[in-house]
Design a protein around this motif. Structure first.
Motif, PDB file in Angstrom:
ATOM      1  N   UNK A  75      -4.900  14.324  -1.474  1.00 29.28           N
ATOM      2  CA  UNK A  75      -4.345  13.162  -2.170  1.00 29.28           C
ATOM      3  C   UNK A  75      -5.068  11.853  -1.851  1.00 29.28           C
ATOM      4  N   UNK A  76      -5.640  11.757  -0.655  1.00 30.72           N
ATOM      5  CA  UNK A  76      -6.159  10.457  -0.220  1.00 30.72           C
ATOM      6  C   UNK A  76      -7.623  10.511   0.221  1.00 30.72           C
ATOM      7  N   UNK A  77      -8.421  11.293  -0.473  1.00 33.77           N
ATOM      8  CA  UNK A  77      -9.851  11.365  -0.181  1.00 33.77           C
ATOM      9  C   UNK A  77     -10.484   9.980  -0.284  1.00 33.77           C
TER      10      UNK A  77
ATOM     11  N   UNK B 128       2.357  -4.078  11.603  1.00 27.26           N
ATOM     12  CA  UNK B 128       0.944  -3.933  11.943  1.00 27.26           C
ATOM     13  C   UNK B 128       0.233  -2.974  10.997  1.00 27.26           C
ATOM     14  N   UNK B 129       0.898  -1.864  10.649  1.00 23.27           N
ATOM     15  CA  UNK B 129       0.275  -0.894   9.742  1.00 23.27           C
ATOM     16  C   UNK B 129       0.048  -1.500   8.366  1.00 23.27           C
ATOM     17  N   UNK B 130       0.983  -2.342   7.924  1.00 22.45           N
ATOM     18  CA  UNK B 130       0.851  -2.996   6.618  1.00 22.45           C
ATOM     19  C   UNK B 130      -0.339  -3.953   6.612  1.00 22.45           C
ATOM     20  N   UNK B 131      -0.508  -4.685   7.700  1.00 23.00           N
ATOM     21  CA  UNK B 131      -1.656  -5.591   7.814  1.00 23.00           C
ATOM     22  C   UNK B 131      -2.973  -4.822   7.865  1.00 23.00           C
ATOM     23  N   UNK B 132      -3.001  -3.752   8.637  1.00 23.23           N
ATOM     24  CA  UNK B 132      -4.230  -2.957   8.767  1.00 23.23           C
ATOM     25  C   UNK B 132      -4.603  -2.253   7.464  1.00 23.23           C
ATOM     26  N   UNK B 133      -3.595  -1.808   6.723  1.00 21.13           N
ATOM     27  CA  UNK B 133      -3.855  -1.056   5.490  1.00 21.13           C
ATOM     28  C   UNK B 133      -4.310  -1.956   4.350  1.00 21.13           C
ATOM     29  N   UNK B 134      -3.796  -3.216   4.316  1.00 24.58           N
ATOM     30  CA  UNK B 134      -4.088  -4.060   3.156  1.00 24.58           C
ATOM     31  C   UNK B 134      -3.449  -3.468   1.911  1.00 24.58           C
ATOM     32  N   UNK B 135      -3.941  -3.850   0.744  1.00 24.93           N
ATOM     33  CA  UNK B 135      -3.354  -3.341  -0.501  1.00 24.93           C
ATOM     34  C   UNK B 135      -3.881  -1.972  -0.892  1.00 24.93           C
ATOM     35  N   UNK B 136      -5.078  -1.622  -0.425  1.00 24.09           N
ATOM     36  CA  UNK B 136      -5.727  -0.396  -0.898  1.00 24.09           C
ATOM     37  C   UNK B 136      -5.680   0.753   0.103  1.00 24.09           C
ATOM     38  N   UNK B 137      -5.183   0.487   1.291  1.00 18.98           N
ATOM     39  CA  UNK B 137      -5.131   1.545   2.289  1.00 18.98           C
ATOM     40  C   UNK B 137      -3.904   2.427   2.125  1.00 18.98           C
ATOM     41  N   UNK B 138      -3.749   3.357   3.049  1.00 20.68           N
ATOM     42  CA  UNK B 138      -2.615   4.284   3.036  1.00 20.68           C
ATOM     43  C   UNK B 138      -2.022   4.342   4.437  1.00 20.68           C
TER      44      UNK B 138
ATOM     45  N   UNK C 193       0.829  -1.207   0.000  1.00 20.07           N
ATOM     46  CA  UNK C 193       0.000   0.000   0.000  1.00 20.07           C
ATOM     47  C   UNK C 193       0.867   1.264   0.000  1.00 20.07           C
ATOM     48  N   UNK C 194       0.230   2.411  -0.298  1.00 21.94           N
ATOM     49  CA  UNK C 194       0.967   3.669  -0.222  1.00 21.94           C
ATOM     50  C   UNK C 194       1.471   3.864   1.199  1.00 21.94           C
ATOM     51  N   UNK C 195       2.754   4.216   1.296  1.00 22.53           N
ATOM     52  CA  UNK C 195       3.390   4.470   2.595  1.00 22.53           C
ATOM     53  C   UNK C 195       4.073   5.830   2.492  1.00 22.53           C
TER      54      UNK C 195
ATOM     55  N   UNK D  74      -7.034   5.098   6.032  1.00 22.37           N
ATOM     56  CA  UNK D  74      -5.718   5.622   6.415  1.00 22.37           C
ATOM     57  C   UNK D  74      -5.301   5.108   7.786  1.00 22.37           C
ATOM     58  N   UNK D  75      -4.073   4.604   7.841  1.00 25.55           N
ATOM     59  CA  UNK D  75      -3.468   4.135   9.087  1.00 25.55           C
ATOM     60  C   UNK D  75      -2.301   5.074   9.420  1.00 25.55           C
ATOM     61  N   UNK D  76      -2.254   5.534  10.653  1.00 24.12           N
ATOM     62  CA  UNK D  76      -1.149   6.400  11.080  1.00 24.12           C
ATOM     63  C   UNK D  76      -0.116   5.617  11.897  1.00 24.12           C
ATOM     64  N   UNK D  77       1.136   5.988  11.717  1.00 19.22           N
ATOM     65  CA  UNK D  77       2.193   5.701  12.689  1.00 19.22           C
ATOM     66  C   UNK D  77       2.627   7.060  13.211  1.00 19.22           C
TER      67      UNK D  77
END
Length: 433
Positions: A325-327, A397-407, A302-304, A331-334
């Motif tokens: 950009x991400x409407x 964890x952020x990668x798992x939560x975001x999946x392929x389509x999240x940010x 996903x976009x990072x 979205x997952x924050x670190x």
């Protein structure tokens, strides 16, 4: 002295803390032969954006064939990146030789009853020494904090005093009002230099204008309203500014065309002062500008994105970019911050855009706010928050939560972003093998 000993010396001097004032740096440089007197400067102050503006100016001047010194803070990847010549970090050899010489002088000063120079004094003096040894044509010099009493402000040959966006930060040292903060930053204006500023809030604009007028310095104000035909993008952004059309930059963030326009006004002034810069160098220099950690995309699926938003104004700009950009994206924050920042305001401005927030402690930073404390603050305004034990865990964890389509958006203190970017790159490389 080897690199390990040089770093030990800097860590040892950390106990002297932050001491605004020019007496120590002036005496240190005097005993080094005043290397700053042989150099010409573009001196940049501001709360947010000064690094990006400096990056654009440096890149254009390098493209024009000049040998460009650059002094930046804070750093992301390596201690040595704070002192650069044409995008190359100071060498280990020069760092060690310079530090050894400076250490001896610091001991002399302390032995004579003078205050010991602070780490920033030492680093600034080392920068001047290196830029002199490398015979730099021009130095793009960022203030560390403020301006008037900042160690960089012993310079005399200022071609342009430049002001990126000014807002509230470092209030413990600079003052609680925008006027007080702007007055500190306006202290870099020297008689005979040109002054260039982004369009500021009225209080800051008046302070800069009055200071420029009192010293007989011509003032140029970069008005974002005059930037036309902006085409925003995560990889390329295009815009027109004044008589220049279809300019291209690779830095993302809705605010970057403004920073680039401010840099262009500085370049135009330097040309009027006799520096030869072709239009081709301007176009190429802008396009080749790199400035990691400022709304930087480091992965796409996903976009990072990593961003050094560490104060209220930067958080507003981050929120604006997320919104554009991400409407409608998940979205997952670190998030990692320093305890001396107004993190409550950062949380309030950014939390509404996140589905889940992971908090981290910036490693090896005594000023870091612990992840658990930050999570407690976030929980006051956002129900989905988790404190994690390490940056590696945050990435997983952020990668798992975001999946392929999240940010995924990592932001806050710049002090942890370099390590985070290395972890992401390492994991991506491992996956490809």
């Amino acid at each position: 002295m080897n690199e390990k000993e040089a770093m030990a010396f800097i860590e040892e001097t950390a106990g002297y803390g932050i001491v605004p004032g020019l007496d120590s740096i002036r005496e240190l440089c005097r005993r080094l032969g005043s290397p700053q007197k042989d150099l010409k400067f573009v001196h940049i102050a501001g709360t947010n954006g000064k690094g990006s503006v400096g990056a654009y100016i440096s890149s254009v001047l390098k493209a024009a064939g000049f040998k460009v010194g650059r002094y930046i803070s804070p750093v992301i990847f390596s201690y040595r990146e704070r002192i650069q010549v044409n995008d190359r970090n100071i060498t280990v050899k020069a760092l060690c030789q310079g530090m050894e010489r400076i250490k001896d002088i610091c001991r002399e000063m302390a032995g004579e009853g003078l205050p010991h120079p602070t780490p920033f004094d030492i680093e600034t003096a080392l920068g001047f020494l290196y830029f002199q040894e490398k015979c730099c044509d021009i130095v793009v010099l960022e203030t560390g904090m403020g301006g008037l009493l900042d160690s960089t402000n012993i310079v005399e040959n200022t071609l342009a005093a430049v002001f990126a966006s000014i807002s509230r930060d470092h209030m413990k040292f600079l003052g609680n009002t925008l006027e007080e903060i702007a007055a500190q930053k306006a202290g870099i204006i020297k008689k005979g230099c040109s002054v260039v500023t982004i369009c500021q809030k009225e209080q800051a604009k008046k302070i800069i204008s009055d200071q420029a007028q009192s010293l007989g310095c011509p003032l140029t104000v970069t008005d974002p309203e005059t930037i036309k035909n902006i085409r925003y993008g995560l990889e390329k952004q295009r815009f027109d500014y004044k008589n220049r059309k279809k300019l291209e930059i690779s830095l993302a963030g809705k605010y970057q065309p403004e920073n680039a326009a401010l840099a262009l006004d500085v370049i135009d002034i330097l040309m009027k002062k006799g520096l030869s810069v072709s239009e081709e160098a301007i176009v190429r220099g802008l396009a080749e500008t790199r400035w990691p950690g400022r709304f930087t995309v480091i992965r796409k699926k996903p976009y990072f994105v990593v961003d050094g938003a560490h104060n209220e104004d930067a958080a507003k700009r981050l929120a604006e970019s997320i919104e554009y950009y991400f409407t409608n994206k998940r979205i997952i924050y670190i998030m990692g911050v320093l305890k001396d920042k107004e993190y409550e305001k950062i949380i309030r401005l950014t939390a509404p855009y996140a589905e889940h927030i992971l908090t981290v402690t910036s490693p090896r930073n005594p000023r870091a706010l612990p992840a658990m404390e930050l999570a407690r603050e976030v929980a006051l305004v956002h129900s989905q928050v988790t404190a994690v034990d390490s940056l590696e865990e945050a990435v997983e964890m952020s990668t798992l939560l975001a999946g392929k389509d999240g940010v995924i958006i990592a932001f806050g203190s710049l002090s942890y972003l370099g390590k985070l970017m290395e972890i992401v790159e390492e994991k991506d490389t491992t996956r490809k093998v």
